[in-house]
Design an enzyme around this catalytic site. Sequence first.
Site, PDB file in Angstrom:
ATOM      1  N   ASN A 262      45.484  49.181  40.148  1.00 22.71           N
ATOM      2  CA  ASN A 262      44.806  47.904  40.394  1.00 22.71           C
ATOM      3  C   ASN A 262      45.442  47.245  41.597  1.00 22.71           C
ATOM      4  O   ASN A 262      46.663  47.080  41.638  1.00 22.71           O
ATOM      5  CB  ASN A 262      44.948  46.966  39.194  1.00 22.71           C
ATOM      6  CG  ASN A 262      44.134  45.702  39.390  1.00 22.71           C
ATOM      7  OD1 ASN A 262      42.921  45.772  39.516  1.00 22.71           O
ATOM      8  ND2 ASN A 262      44.803  44.565  39.432  1.00 22.71           N
ATOM      9  N   GLU A 263      44.627  46.896  42.567  1.00 22.96           N
ATOM     10  CA  GLU A 263      45.142  46.235  43.767  1.00 22.96           C
ATOM     11  C   GLU A 263      46.475  46.856  44.168  1.00 22.96           C
ATOM     12  O   GLU A 263      47.508  46.181  44.255  1.00 22.96           O
ATOM     13  CB  GLU A 263      45.269  44.727  43.546  1.00 22.96           C
ATOM     14  CG  GLU A 263      43.916  44.064  43.361  1.00 22.96           C
ATOM     15  CD  GLU A 263      43.986  42.546  43.379  1.00 22.96           C
ATOM     16  OE1 GLU A 263      45.077  41.989  43.153  1.00 22.96           O
ATOM     17  OE2 GLU A 263      42.947  41.914  43.611  1.00 22.96           O
TER      18      GLU A 263
ATOM     19  N   TRP B 225      45.812  30.604  40.702  1.00 23.30           N
ATOM     20  CA  TRP B 225      47.027  30.929  41.471  1.00 23.30           C
ATOM     21  C   TRP B 225      47.118  30.182  42.793  1.00 23.30           C
ATOM     22  O   TRP B 225      47.951  30.497  43.622  1.00 23.30           O
ATOM     23  CB  TRP B 225      47.130  32.438  41.677  1.00 23.30           C
ATOM     24  CG  TRP B 225      45.851  33.131  42.037  1.00 23.30           C
ATOM     25  CD1 TRP B 225      45.013  33.762  41.167  1.00 23.30           C
ATOM     26  CD2 TRP B 225      45.247  33.248  43.337  1.00 23.30           C
ATOM     27  NE1 TRP B 225      43.924  34.277  41.849  1.00 23.30           N
ATOM     28  CE2 TRP B 225      44.044  33.977  43.190  1.00 23.30           C
ATOM     29  CE3 TRP B 225      45.590  32.820  44.612  1.00 23.30           C
ATOM     30  CZ2 TRP B 225      43.194  34.282  44.247  1.00 23.30           C
ATOM     31  CZ3 TRP B 225      44.740  33.124  45.684  1.00 23.30           C
ATOM     32  CH2 TRP B 225      43.565  33.843  45.482  1.00 23.30           C
TER      33      TRP B 225
ATOM     34  N   GLU C 270      47.208  34.297  32.991  1.00 26.10           N
ATOM     35  CA  GLU C 270      45.942  33.960  33.669  1.00 26.10           C
ATOM     36  C   GLU C 270      44.966  33.244  32.748  1.00 26.10           C
ATOM     37  O   GLU C 270      43.748  33.298  32.951  1.00 26.10           O
ATOM     38  CB  GLU C 270      45.339  35.230  34.251  1.00 26.10           C
ATOM     39  CG  GLU C 270      46.229  35.797  35.345  1.00 26.10           C
ATOM     40  CD  GLU C 270      45.641  36.993  36.072  1.00 26.10           C
ATOM     41  OE1 GLU C 270      45.053  37.850  35.406  1.00 26.10           O
ATOM     42  OE2 GLU C 270      45.802  37.050  37.303  1.00 26.10           O
ATOM     43  N   LYS C 271      45.511  32.531  31.733  1.00 27.23           N
ATOM     44  CA  LYS C 271      44.597  31.939  30.756  1.00 27.23           C
ATOM     45  C   LYS C 271      43.741  30.816  31.337  1.00 27.23           C
ATOM     46  O   LYS C 271      42.718  30.463  30.767  1.00 27.23           O
ATOM     47  CB  LYS C 271      45.347  31.486  29.504  1.00 27.23           C
ATOM     48  CG  LYS C 271      46.456  30.497  29.734  1.00 27.23           C
ATOM     49  CD  LYS C 271      47.185  30.234  28.413  1.00 27.23           C
ATOM     50  CE  LYS C 271      48.410  29.364  28.601  1.00 27.23           C
ATOM     51  NZ  LYS C 271      49.435  30.014  29.476  1.00 27.23           N
ATOM     52  N   PHE C 272      44.144  30.262  32.482  1.00 28.79           N
ATOM     53  CA  PHE C 272      43.313  29.213  33.085  1.00 28.79           C
ATOM     54  C   PHE C 272      42.391  29.745  34.177  1.00 28.79           C
ATOM     55  O   PHE C 272      41.804  28.977  34.934  1.00 28.79           O
ATOM     56  CB  PHE C 272      44.186  28.075  33.618  1.00 28.79           C
ATOM     57  CG  PHE C 272      44.751  27.226  32.509  1.00 28.79           C
ATOM     58  CD1 PHE C 272      43.916  26.431  31.719  1.00 28.79           C
ATOM     59  CD2 PHE C 272      46.111  27.243  32.216  1.00 28.79           C
ATOM     60  CE1 PHE C 272      44.427  25.669  30.680  1.00 28.79           C
ATOM     61  CE2 PHE C 272      46.630  26.484  31.175  1.00 28.79           C
ATOM     62  CZ  PHE C 272      45.787  25.688  30.400  1.00 28.79           C
ATOM     63  N   HIS C 273      42.287  31.063  34.279  1.00 33.16           N
ATOM     64  CA  HIS C 273      41.399  31.663  35.287  1.00 33.16           C
ATOM     65  C   HIS C 273      39.979  31.714  34.718  1.00 33.16           C
ATOM     66  O   HIS C 273      39.787  32.054  33.562  1.00 33.16           O
ATOM     67  CB  HIS C 273      41.896  33.077  35.594  1.00 33.16           C
ATOM     68  CG  HIS C 273      41.359  33.671  36.861  1.00 33.16           C
ATOM     69  ND1 HIS C 273      40.047  34.061  36.994  1.00 33.16           N
ATOM     70  CD2 HIS C 273      41.963  33.948  38.028  1.00 33.16           C
ATOM     71  CE1 HIS C 273      39.873  34.562  38.215  1.00 33.16           C
ATOM     72  NE2 HIS C 273      41.019  34.499  38.868  1.00 33.16           N
TER      73      HIS C 273
ATOM     74  N   GLU D 166      36.105  42.455  42.282  1.00 37.57           N
ATOM     75  CA  GLU D 166      36.564  41.216  41.639  1.00 37.57           C
ATOM     76  C   GLU D 166      36.192  40.033  42.514  1.00 37.57           C
ATOM     77  O   GLU D 166      36.318  40.083  43.738  1.00 37.57           O
ATOM     78  CB  GLU D 166      38.091  41.207  41.485  1.00 37.57           C
ATOM     79  CG  GLU D 166      38.637  42.143  40.457  1.00 37.57           C
ATOM     80  CD  GLU D 166      40.159  41.974  40.335  1.00 37.57           C
ATOM     81  OE1 GLU D 166      40.671  40.878  40.590  1.00 37.57           O
ATOM     82  OE2 GLU D 166      40.819  42.979  40.017  1.00 37.57           O
TER      83      GLU D 166
HETATM   84  C1  GAL Z   1      43.524  39.969  41.139  1.00 39.00           C
HETATM   85  C2  GAL Z   1      43.892  40.973  40.067  1.00 39.00           C
HETATM   86  C3  GAL Z   1      43.329  40.601  38.712  1.00 39.00           C
HETATM   87  C4  GAL Z   1      43.566  39.145  38.452  1.00 39.00           C
HETATM   88  C5  GAL Z   1      42.912  38.337  39.539  1.00 39.00           C
HETATM   89  C6  GAL Z   1      43.031  36.837  39.351  1.00 39.00           C
HETATM   90  O1  GAL Z   1      44.516  39.954  42.134  1.00 39.00           O
HETATM   91  O2  GAL Z   1      43.443  42.267  40.393  1.00 39.00           O
HETATM   92  O3  GAL Z   1      43.958  41.389  37.726  1.00 39.00           O
HETATM   93  O4  GAL Z   1      44.944  38.914  38.446  1.00 39.00           O
HETATM   94  O5  GAL Z   1      43.508  38.649  40.766  1.00 39.00           O
HETATM   95  O6  GAL Z   1      42.421  36.135  40.404  1.00 39.00           O
END
Ligand code: GAL
Length: 674
Positions: free
Chosen positions: A151-152, A328, A368-371, A320
């Site tokens: 992933n990334e 973030w 990442e619960k606030f994403h 994504e």
């Molecule tokens: C990306 C990552 C995901 C998630 C997302 C949040 O960098 O691949 O797993 O973290 O950002 O924006």
Amino acid sequence: MSRAPWPTNGICFGGDYNPEQWPDDVQRDDVELMREAGVNFVTVGVFAWALLEPRPGEYAFGWLDRVMDRLHAGGIRVDLATATASPPPWMTRLYPESLPIDREGRRLWHGSRQTWCPSSPVYAELSLRLVERLASRYAEHPALAMWHVGNELGNHNVHCFCDISAEAFRTWLRERYGDSLDRLNDAWGTAFWSQHYADWADVIPPRRSATQGNPTQELDFWRFSSDEVLLSYRRERDVLSRVTPDVPVTTNFMAMAHTRGMDYWAWAPEQDIVSNDHYVDGRLARPLVELSWSADLTRNLAARSRRGEAGPGTPWLLMEHSTSAVNWQPVNYAKAPGELARTSLTHLARGADGIAYFQWRASAAGAEKFHSALLPHAGTDTKVWREVVELGGLLERLTDVRGTAVAARVALVFDYEAQWASGLPGHPTTLVDYDREVQEWYAAFWDAHITVDVVPTDAVLSSYDIVVVPCLYLCTDSAADNIAAAGRGGAHVVVTYFSGLVDEHDHIRLGGYPGAFRELLGVRSEEFYPLGPEESARLDDGSAVSVWTELLSLEGADAVATYADGPAAGVPAITRHAVGQGTAWYVATRLETTALARFVQRVVDEAGVEAILDAPSGVDAVRREGDGRSFLFVFNHTDQAVTIRASGLEVRESVPVDGSMTIPAGGCAVIREL
Ligand code: GAL
């Protein structure tokens, strides 16, 4: 060349699906809700290693079997992750040497993600063991549509400075320099500051030192690191392609303005399908321009993929994106009503045949619960869910977009090595910002509603009328030749300041600046006069400029504009040189926005390139066409309604358009013209 099929029949729509975070009854609802939203594609298992292999060599695939079966029953195609993005905690206990070490010598522990050293043999062995298991277990599963490696890759761990990495770096250097320390010493300029190497064992990564390090050592370390992470992708890809030769393999890129460290031009040819992650970044000067730039870059990366036989129409995937806020940035702004479609469709308009998000269901726990997600914490009675369902329906109606392509007459050269090298210390000023310059030149064309291909230095440039080369500080001989050939062939080539100064080893091109482009541009500079952070200067045509001026003389070129004041008063600042069938322009300074727009308009007019439409700045327009079909996408990022000229059928509202159409503030339109 890959003949691997596209993962879905129509346009892919979906996101990362992390069912392991939820109890079974919630998972049962998921597939039903996915169908309601028109989701046909999900990525599963990205961060599932610790649950798939809870103890070394002990596997637990039962839960994933159930997830795959359920998704298949619901008609949802699966992009199955290899789950190697984040090793399980037991790896730290058993193999602490697999953890990365930063420049300061600090070990990075598990507890977040991606805590593995790219050169670790233990990580390679254990990750491939898992990949082999996954590949053979799910090879025949009918839901399997694509493989998703890691992933990334490189996001958090591209640079590791441990002893294992040092050994791998030496091996890479021996290969690069034909096993010759003399060649390394020449390339690194080690006669300087007593850095001469007499034994390979003394060569190390650029760990923290007393003061400025060797720039070529640093640059080679960045090259090595990009190659090393790519190697970890290739290892997994080779296993997958052996076991399932007909299933496409991808890894999600981060082709965004703030990404550092991966040379995606070198990575793209290793992908069956190029996929990209993009998040609107509120910290940038013009986030919505960068959104389009990222998509224009990804389209051109896709053209180099194994599916690249389709040329500029090679489809790619937005892997994504966010439905609303991320978590973030310092302040995580929610998307305004309509912004979800507007930002997502910007990618579709520029060649994506799929749109996916992080993530399907918003997490209740974890970092990442606030994403945001497709399905918010508050459930389906929400703005986000309604907009998701609407977009899913629209994408079904847009299936015909597949197979169409974006055509551009302007190329903007973007080079990762120039990005890395121009950011190194010890330069005439710290105010030259490669990414800002790339974004500003791109923005000038975006504002003029002219489509741009973001291309590498070795792109075939013969089909472009304008080739823009911003701040290409590091430039190889072959890149310089390629760019010059475009000019001689008839294009308008625009080279800006801080270009062509050094060769691939970051050595100055002697005899006057800008060495690589002196002949093409018909100029010669002898000294730089950078401006301070608050300083600016004026040209005799009224243009305001900043950051950079230089003592330039004409060697065949004509002066188009001259400094009216500042340290280079009376010296040419913009020049024009007739070469072969074309024209080479040199912009020896940083033009402020209005001056840049005026200059770009002049070149556009001379080159005879036409705008897609006549609209205010802040309105983005792009066309996909081919096979007798044409779609005009218009995104109104302004806070005013705009009226544009168009004819056809507006697909979102299903209304005929006869000559003109008004798009509300913050709205967008997809007009099927043919
Ligand atoms: C990306 C990552 C995901 C998630 C997302 C949040 O960098 O691949 O797993 O973290 O950002 O924006």
